[in-house]
Motif scaffolding. Structure first.
Motif, PDB file in Angstrom:
ATOM      1  N   GLN A 142     -83.151  47.920  24.976  1.00  0.00           N
ATOM      2  CA  GLN A 142     -83.703  48.615  23.806  1.00  0.00           C
ATOM      3  C   GLN A 142     -84.657  49.749  24.185  1.00  0.00           C
ATOM      4  O   GLN A 142     -85.028  50.554  23.319  1.00  0.00           O
ATOM      5  CB  GLN A 142     -84.428  47.608  22.917  1.00  0.00           C
ATOM      6  CG  GLN A 142     -85.507  46.805  23.620  1.00  0.00           C
ATOM      7  CD  GLN A 142     -86.019  45.697  22.730  1.00  0.00           C
ATOM      8  OE1 GLN A 142     -86.014  45.805  21.508  1.00  0.00           O
ATOM      9  NE2 GLN A 142     -86.467  44.618  23.334  1.00  0.00           N
ATOM     10  N   LEU A 143     -85.042  49.839  25.439  1.00  0.00           N
ATOM     11  CA  LEU A 143     -85.859  50.961  25.909  1.00  0.00           C
ATOM     12  C   LEU A 143     -85.056  51.946  26.732  1.00  0.00           C
ATOM     13  O   LEU A 143     -85.617  52.878  27.310  1.00  0.00           O
ATOM     14  CB  LEU A 143     -87.044  50.443  26.733  1.00  0.00           C
ATOM     15  CG  LEU A 143     -88.060  49.592  25.977  1.00  0.00           C
ATOM     16  CD1 LEU A 143     -89.148  49.096  26.922  1.00  0.00           C
ATOM     17  CD2 LEU A 143     -88.678  50.366  24.818  1.00  0.00           C
ATOM     18  N   GLY A 144     -83.746  51.732  26.811  1.00  0.00           N
ATOM     19  CA  GLY A 144     -82.879  52.626  27.563  1.00  0.00           C
ATOM     20  C   GLY A 144     -82.865  52.367  29.058  1.00  0.00           C
ATOM     21  O   GLY A 144     -82.315  53.178  29.818  1.00  0.00           O
ATOM     22  N   THR A 203     -80.715  54.379  24.322  1.00  0.00           N
ATOM     23  CA  THR A 203     -81.040  52.969  24.134  1.00  0.00           C
ATOM     24  C   THR A 203     -79.813  52.177  23.675  1.00  0.00           C
ATOM     25  O   THR A 203     -78.965  52.692  22.932  1.00  0.00           O
ATOM     26  CB  THR A 203     -82.159  52.805  23.090  1.00  0.00           C
ATOM     27  OG1 THR A 203     -81.720  53.346  21.842  1.00  0.00           O
ATOM     28  CG2 THR A 203     -83.423  53.516  23.539  1.00  0.00           C
ATOM     29  N   LEU A 224     -85.293  56.767  26.141  1.00  0.00           N
ATOM     30  CA  LEU A 224     -85.233  56.516  24.709  1.00  0.00           C
ATOM     31  C   LEU A 224     -84.090  57.260  24.026  1.00  0.00           C
ATOM     32  O   LEU A 224     -83.775  56.971  22.865  1.00  0.00           O
ATOM     33  CB  LEU A 224     -86.569  56.896  24.061  1.00  0.00           C
ATOM     34  CG  LEU A 224     -87.788  56.108  24.577  1.00  0.00           C
ATOM     35  CD1 LEU A 224     -89.054  56.547  23.849  1.00  0.00           C
ATOM     36  CD2 LEU A 224     -87.556  54.613  24.402  1.00  0.00           C
ATOM     37  N   ASP A 261     -87.767  54.302  31.370  1.00  0.00           N
ATOM     38  CA  ASP A 261     -87.287  54.309  29.993  1.00  0.00           C
ATOM     39  C   ASP A 261     -86.445  55.555  29.735  1.00  0.00           C
ATOM     40  O   ASP A 261     -86.691  56.624  30.299  1.00  0.00           O
ATOM     41  CB  ASP A 261     -88.462  54.295  29.008  1.00  0.00           C
ATOM     42  CG  ASP A 261     -89.310  53.035  29.148  1.00  0.00           C
ATOM     43  OD1 ASP A 261     -88.831  52.075  29.768  1.00  0.00           O
ATOM     44  OD2 ASP A 261     -90.445  53.029  28.635  1.00  0.00           O
TER      45      ASP A 261
END
Length: 286
Positions: free
Chosen positions: A75-77, A61, A58, A56
């Motif tokens: 959406q979590l990068g 994202t 963040l 991830d």
């Protein structure tokens, strides 16, 4: 004293000619090239992916496609390109095993019903017709709800669903083969039914079985992706393509098209590749 001339024989057999026709068929070549690419990704994915598909980020994202992240981030990068590459492994491990299971079961059932005929054929054929009357995806969902989602369950369920379809194709091929002279000769020699079915008849119906298996593989890929999308197939945090679409498809309305587009293209390209291979094989053996 005259010298005997050597007897020249044609080394070309129907099997080798069919194989040559398959390997030189344009559709087969294109399909095999695409499939080989995804197989390489499935085997070497973690080594060739530029980022970890599970890492991830963040602070980055929903980044659009660019130099740092060719397919953008979710959406979590997480890097979508890396997840697409590694995601080939899950679908190419589950779908072929499910297809193999369905082929083994379907071929056995088709050989039995086609060879013996009579009551055995009627009873099994009626049961198959009842199964095929049910929506297959609904049957799969009910089975997965009852047994719980896992890769093993998906393989078994899809294999059992495909078995009746393959059995029907094999039965039709065996019905025409069992009336030929070589089967009668094997019966006169006292060969067992198992020997006649699996040694005498099976090699002569491998063409239809191979085509049917390849076609079913395409359906299996789509089914695995569909079940993952519905939450009953491959489970998180796998970078599976169907699962990735399920996790991100709502973002399309916000303009984040890249979160699902590349996974969808991967599924489509793999299904098309398998179908091209099936068409190439069918065209070569007809």
């Amino acid at each position: 004293m005259s010298q005997a001339l050597p007897i020249l024989t044609d080394p070309t057999t129907p099997a080798t000619s069919h194989l040559r026709a398959v390997l030189t068929a344009p559709m087969f070549i294109v399909g095999a090239t695409i499939l080989t690419f995804w197989i390489v990704c499935a085997i070497l994915g973690p080594e060739i992916a530029p980022y970890s598909p599970y890492a991830d980020d963040l602070m980055n994202t929903l980044a659009p496609p660019g130099a740092a992240h060719w397919f953008g981030t979710d959406q979590l990068g997480r890097d979508i390109f890396s997840r697409v590459i590694v995601g080939a492994r899950s679908i190419l491990s589950v779908a072929p095993l499910a297809t193999l299971l369905g082929t083994l079961l379907g071929t056995t059932i088709g050989l039995i019903t086609g060879y013996f005929g009579g009551f055995i054929d009627t009873a099994i054929s009626r049961f198959i017709e009842v199964l095929l009357a049910l929506p297959l995806i609904i049957v799969a969902l009910l089975a997965l709800v009852a047994l719980g989602p896992s890769n093993t369950t998906v393989i078994v369920v899809i294999g059992l669903i495909f078995a009746p379809l393959i059995a029907r194709t094999v039965r039709a091929a065996v019905l025409s083969e069992r009336e030929l002279d070589y089967v009668a000769a094997a019966q006169l020699r006292g060969e067992s039914s198992l020997h006649i079915m699996f040694v005498e008849i099976l090699p002569n119906v491998m063409g239809p079985i191979l085509v049917e298996t390849t076609v079913r593989l395409g359906y299996a890929i789509f089914t695995v992706a569909s079940l993952s999308f519905l939450g009953f197939g491959i489970q998180p945090p796998s970078p599976d393509w169907g699962l990735a679409i399920s996790e991100n498809y709502q973002l399309i309305t916000g303009g984040y098209w890249w979160t699902v587009t590349f996974d969808a293209i991967a599924i489509a390209s793999l299904v098309i590749a398998v179908n091209l291979i099936a068409d190439g094989i069918q065209g070569a053996i007809e």
